[in-house]
Design an enzyme around this catalytic site. Structure first.
Site, PDB file in Angstrom:
ATOM      1  N   HIS A   1      21.971  29.271  23.302  1.00 15.20           N
ATOM      2  CA  HIS A   1      22.691  30.432  23.362  1.00 15.20           C
ATOM      3  C   HIS A   1      21.746  31.636  23.353  1.00 15.20           C
ATOM      4  O   HIS A   1      20.656  31.831  22.946  1.00 15.20           O
ATOM      5  CB  HIS A   1      23.804  30.728  22.052  1.00 15.20           C
ATOM      6  CG  HIS A   1      23.194  30.999  20.889  1.00 15.20           C
ATOM      7  ND1 HIS A   1      23.170  32.469  20.748  1.00 15.20           N
ATOM      8  CD2 HIS A   1      22.593  30.438  19.745  1.00 15.20           C
ATOM      9  CE1 HIS A   1      22.477  32.752  19.441  1.00 15.20           C
ATOM     10  NE2 HIS A   1      22.049  31.464  19.016  1.00 15.20           N
ATOM     11  N   CYS A   2      22.610  32.776  24.015  1.00 13.40           N
ATOM     12  CA  CYS A   2      21.911  33.997  23.869  1.00 13.40           C
ATOM     13  C   CYS A   2      23.084  35.057  23.637  1.00 13.40           C
ATOM     14  O   CYS A   2      23.789  34.575  22.608  1.00 13.40           O
ATOM     15  CB  CYS A   2      21.445  34.372  25.424  1.00 13.40           C
ATOM     16  SG  CYS A   2      22.700  34.599  26.595  1.00 13.40           S
TER      17      CYS A   2
END
Ligand SMILES: Cc1cc2nc3c(=O)[nH]c(=O)nc-3n(C[C@H](O)[C@H](O)[C@H](O)COP(=O)(O)OP(=O)(O)OC[C@H]3O[C@@H](n4cnc5c(N)ncnc54)[C@H](O)[C@@H]3O)c2cc1C
Length: 447
Positions: free
Chosen positions: A392-393
């Site tokens: 994820h970011c």
């Protein structure tokens, strides 16, 4: 007014028209009203709660279901739950009004809420008494049954608006759609038919919008909750993105939480939901238009929409959603959603945060590894090869790039977390706060 025991012990109001609002307004301004409870978390209940809070009252909003606003999926509506909570509305979900005592509401959980005034907003039911007395047919939903020309079983009697059930454009059933736009179009259709003209009745999808304090929320067509509740046999997938609604350097730009629901394998658009501080209604209007023209995710990708920095982004949110959906359809990558993360964290899954170090240090998912996208190609030996990786970011875009890079380097079981860290924070926040739950993040990040 529902026959709830003790209802005569509280000052109840309903809101159907301006006269009702005037009555409520005069009552609360004329007396010593401090605590107002609104029962029902649909459009009217939420709007009433917002208005009354802004007018300075202590407002409790009570909803029997686990969420308010059914046009939005559980994951999306958490943004509105958060907004109501942050603005000081005492939002109680998953708890039903059991009975009333003197200026008090007693809930199924045993919780008691003081209420000088109770606003009942538990939904609308078609007023069919006159129709029944006239021997007119009702449909399966309990609303009046009409044919394609809005004629009842007595061809000289037409019916339109909240009192009828309409045919769905998206699935083969009738449903109730108490909204002003459809009522107006039906009325025009009836006038045409009376004048011997043909009616173009294409069925209905249901499009709506609401303002909840600083947020605007719009939806059209089907959402996942509806597909499940109606038991529809539709194969579908979803895209969740959180892009900016304007070019980043413009003032007043804001993120837009956007969810698209589309059929697999056809790519036909089934519905969309958008929540943000900007003009998300125009995005949902585009989707509503595409749905009514039978459009697909490929059409979304292709749409040429107007752009200049004060208005949007060169690749608009709806283009972006079409592109992501196309990538999913091409099996370019796999995804998990915000709701999957808590169980993954609790089971010790390998969550990889590809944001930069300073972003990670500010707040992150507990137990996540930080491997910034800018370094990922050089540091793959730090990643386990024998278990799934969940990347994820901030919003899901950088981690999508990271997923593709890892896949090219031979990692097979890699997932993108749709909506990223920001989406997760919005998803978790309200329940963390109101259920006294231990957060899965070290701190929240909402922008
Ligand atoms: C507070 C509130 C806010 C709303 N906001 C929105 C919104 O933002 N967007 C949106 O799309 N929709 C909104 N709606 C829904 C929208 O108002 C309705 O869908 C729309 O008014 C339906 O039109 P209608 O003509 O079917 O019914 P109505 O507008 O309810 O009109 C029916 C009329 O018939 C009268 N009537 C009933 N029985 C009889 C009888 N026996 N004899 C004579 N007259 C009778 C009623 O008094 C009423 O005036 C809102 C509704 C409410 C209550």
């Amino acid at each position: 007014m529902p026959p709830i025991p003790g209802i005569e012990k509280v000052n109840t109001f309903s809101i159907r028209n301006v006269v009702d609002i005037d009555r409520l307004n005069k009552f609360i301004k004329g007396g010593d009203t401090k605590n107002i409870s609104v029962i029902g978390g649909g459009f009217i209940g939420v709007e009433a709660a917002e208005n009354l809070k802004e007018a300075g009252y202590n407002v409790t909003l009570i909803e029997a279901m686990p969420q308010i606003m059914k046009p939005f999926d559980y994951g999306m509506v958490q943004i509105l739950h958060k907004e109501l909570y942050d603005q000081g509305v005492n939002l109680i979900v998953n708890d039903k009004v059991k009975q009333f005592a003197k200026n008090k509401i007693i809930l199924g959980s045993g919780k008691e809420v003081d209420a000088d005034v109770v606003v009942m907003a538990i939904g609308v039911k078609p007023e069919t008494d006159l129709a029944k007395q006239a021997g007119l047919d009702l449909g399966k939903t309990g609303a009046m049954k009409v044919n394609q020309n809005y004629q009842t079983n007595d061809a000289d009697i037409y019916a339109v608006g909240d009192v009828i059930e309409v045919y769905s454009y998206l699935y083969n059933e009738y449903f109730q759609l108490p909204l002003a736009g459809p009522a107006q179009k039906q009325a025009r259709g009836v006038a045409d038919h009376i004048n011997g003209m043909a009616i173009d009745n294409r069925g209905y999808i249901g499009s709506s919008v609401i303002k909840v304090f600083d947020y605007n929320a719009a939806s059209t067509g089907l959402n996942e909750g509806m597909i499940e509740a109606l038991g529809l046999n539709i194969s579908y997938d979803t895209v969740k993105i959180i892009p900016n609604d304007k070019v980043g350097l413009m003032p007043f730009g804001a993120v837009a939480h956007f969810k698209l629901v589309y059929e697999v394998p056809t790519g036909r658009i089934l519905g969309a939901q958008a929540i943000g501080k900007g003009n998300i209604d125009k995005r949902i209007d585009v989707i509503a238009t595409v749905i009514k023209f039978g459009g697909t995710i490929y059409d979304l990708k292709d749409l040429e929409l107007c752009y200049a920095p004060p208005f949007g982004t060169a690749k608009d949110i709806v283009n972006f959603a079409g592109s992501v959906a196309t990538n999913l359809m091409n099996s370019d990558f796999k995804q998990v959603h915000g709701a999957d993360i808590r169980p993954l964290v609790e089971s010790g899954a390998c969550i990889v945060d590809v944001r930069e170090k300073d972003e990670f240090e500010e707040s992150h998912i507990k137990g996540a590894i930080n491997l910034p996208l800018s370094e990922i190609r050089q540091r793959t030996d730090e990643l386990p090869k024998d278990k799934p990786l969940y990347l994820h970011c901030r919003s899901g875009q950088r981690s999508y790039n990271a997923v593709l890079a890892l896949q090219k380097m031979g990692f097979k079981d890699v997932y993108n977390v749709s909506g990223g860290f920001m989406g997760l924070c919005f998803f978790e926040y309200f329940n963390d706060k109101t259920l006294n739950r231990t957060p899965v993040v070290t701190d929240y990040n909402f922008d």
